[in-house]
Enzyme design. Structure first.
Site, PDB file in Angstrom:
ATOM      1  N   ASN A  69      16.163 -15.071 -34.407  1.00 51.46           N
ATOM      2  CA  ASN A  69      15.413 -16.320 -34.436  1.00 51.46           C
ATOM      3  C   ASN A  69      13.915 -16.057 -34.397  1.00 51.46           C
ATOM      4  OD1 ASN A  69      13.894 -17.492 -31.864  1.00 51.46           O
ATOM      5  ND2 ASN A  69      15.518 -16.124 -31.110  1.00 51.46           N
ATOM      6  N   ALA A  70      13.191 -16.990 -34.979  1.00 52.25           N
ATOM      7  CA  ALA A  70      11.720 -16.994 -34.893  1.00 52.25           C
ATOM      8  C   ALA A  70      11.297 -18.454 -34.836  1.00 52.25           C
ATOM      9  CB  ALA A  70      11.088 -16.281 -36.073  1.00 52.25           C
ATOM     10  N   GLY A  72       8.739 -19.627 -32.954  1.00 51.31           N
ATOM     11  CA  GLY A  72       7.282 -19.756 -32.884  1.00 51.31           C
ATOM     12  C   GLY A  72       6.788 -20.472 -31.642  1.00 51.31           C
ATOM     13  N   ASN A 125       6.218 -14.944 -19.833  1.00 51.05           N
ATOM     14  CA  ASN A 125       6.747 -14.456 -21.114  1.00 51.05           C
ATOM     15  C   ASN A 125       5.764 -13.440 -21.675  1.00 51.05           C
ATOM     16  OD1 ASN A 125       7.578 -13.980 -23.719  1.00 51.05           O
ATOM     17  ND2 ASN A 125       8.051 -16.123 -24.182  1.00 51.05           N
ATOM     18  N   CYS A 128       7.888 -12.111 -26.059  1.00 50.26           N
ATOM     19  CA  CYS A 128       8.298 -12.715 -27.330  1.00 50.26           C
ATOM     20  C   CYS A 128       7.859 -11.800 -28.465  1.00 50.26           C
ATOM     21  CB  CYS A 128       7.665 -14.093 -27.490  1.00 50.26           C
ATOM     22  SG  CYS A 128       8.044 -14.858 -29.082  1.00 50.26           S
ATOM     23  N   LYS A 163       8.850 -11.167 -17.599  1.00 46.53           N
ATOM     24  CA  LYS A 163       9.913 -10.869 -18.567  1.00 46.53           C
ATOM     25  C   LYS A 163       9.399  -9.828 -19.557  1.00 46.53           C
ATOM     26  CE  LYS A 163      13.502 -13.004 -21.372  1.00 46.53           C
ATOM     27  NZ  LYS A 163      14.110 -14.285 -21.811  1.00 46.53           N
ATOM     28  N   ILE A 189      16.182  -8.072 -20.748  1.00 49.30           N
ATOM     29  CA  ILE A 189      15.162  -7.897 -21.753  1.00 49.30           C
ATOM     30  C   ILE A 189      14.947  -9.205 -22.523  1.00 49.30           C
ATOM     31  CG2 ILE A 189      15.602  -5.442 -22.134  1.00 49.30           C
ATOM     32  CD1 ILE A 189      17.365  -6.208 -24.538  1.00 49.30           C
ATOM     33  N   GLY A 215      22.046 -11.777 -28.397  1.00 48.53           N
ATOM     34  CA  GLY A 215      23.497 -11.824 -28.461  1.00 48.53           C
ATOM     35  C   GLY A 215      24.133 -10.476 -28.160  1.00 48.53           C
ATOM     36  N   GLY A 242      22.907 -10.511 -24.266  1.00 47.71           N
ATOM     37  CA  GLY A 242      24.271 -10.363 -24.751  1.00 47.71           C
ATOM     38  C   GLY A 242      25.365 -10.611 -23.739  1.00 47.71           C
TER      39      GLY A 242
END
Length: 304
Positions: A69-70, A72, A125, A128, A163, A189, A215, A242
């Protein structure tokens, strides 16, 4: 005391499962639904200083073993998020306010706002992998991370979690920088930088070209990161990446995670994944007669 109750840097959870940032954490109502599903804590979607639209579509690719995913970092901005926090607090579980910014000063301002709104802790964060000027672009440098954590610690009285990104060979150095700066826990992670190509259209699928892989495909990487950080740090480690079953959660706990976060599994298995995992963990603790899940944190290191 429940056999699954845990304490993470002073934040008490009824069980070690937490909603990971980025999945159904945008609104107070969606956060409430996860609380009702049995999560021990809720991590909000990452919130910035101003409202942000994020990237255009497509923003998500579904794979056999996860997602790329991205998005944004879309969101309402910190001022408008106050009303969502007011609703989410009715879930009666700790709320961790996830925030992103491009400077230590803005991280500190966001932390103060989250504390004012009633967050039990903040999650920075720093990881990302696809937002220019944010996330891992800052989080791979121990000195930058140290400055951000110090500024936030000086601004709030609630715990500060960081994170971390797996997209660096300096993960342990970054973790030590968090600890030395006074950070209360690390979360490992975030997603791995990744992409997908459309064979039919001969171009990247995502509008941003690159995104983050999550995942089951990332679980072995997450486990290794948690294992390394637990061995190097005194502060708690929160595992994410995951986790879809109680066995996945237990692997992370045995690697050194004091709690675990669940994200992509909600999309792949449904919101009932929280009760499935806690039921399995409770049964394991009972059969193993180990008394409490906290007694299993890091046990895999005894055989390393």
């Amino acid at each position: 005391m429940s056999s699954l109750q845990v304490d993470v840097a002073g934040v008490r959870l009824k069980n070690p499962t937490m909603l990971a940032s980025g999945m159904v954490g945008e609104t107070g109502g969606s956060l409430l639904s996860v609380a009702a599903a049995g999560a021990g804590a809720l991590v909000t979607k990452s919130i910035g200083m101003e409202p942000r639209n994020g990237y255009g579509n497509p923003t998500l690719v579904e794979l056999e073993d996860g997602y790329v995913n991205a998005m944004g970092l879309p969101g309402p901005g910190i001022d408008d998020f106050r009303t969502e926090m007011e609703v989410a607090k009715n879930g009666n579980v700790p709320i961790i306010g996830s925030i992103f910014a491009s400077s230590a000063k803005d991280f500190a301002l966001l932390s103060s706002k989250m504390e004012e709104y009633g967050a039990s802790a903040v999650e920075l964060n720093l990881s990302c992998p696809h937002a220019h000027g944010y996330g891992m672009e800052m989080g791979i440098d121990p000195e930058v991370v140290s400055a951000i954590v110090k500024e936030c610690k000086d601004s709030v009285s609630i715990p500060v979690f960081a994170k971390l990104t797996p997209n660096t060979h300096r993960l342990v150095e970054v973790g030590r920088a968090v600890e030395k700066a006074g950070g209360d826990a690390v979360v490992a992670i975030n997603t791995l930088k990744a992409m997908a190509i459309s064979v039919e259209f001969r171009r990247p699928v995502l509008s941003n070209r690159f995104g983050g892989l999550s995942g089951p495909a990332v679980k072995p990487v997450g486990l290794r990161c948690v294992f390394d950080l637990y061995a190097a740090l005194e502060i708690p480690v929160i595992g994410v990446g995951g986790i879809e079953t109680w066995r996945d959660a237990l692997e992370y706990i045995m690697a050194g995670a004091s709690a675990v976060q669940i994200g992509s599994a909600i999309g792949r298995r449904g919101i009932g994944v929280f009760s499935e995992i806690t039921t399995g963990l409770e049964r394991y603790v009972e059969q193993d007669r180990c008394g409490n899940i906290q007694g299993l944190v890091g046990v895999a290191h005894e055989h390393a």
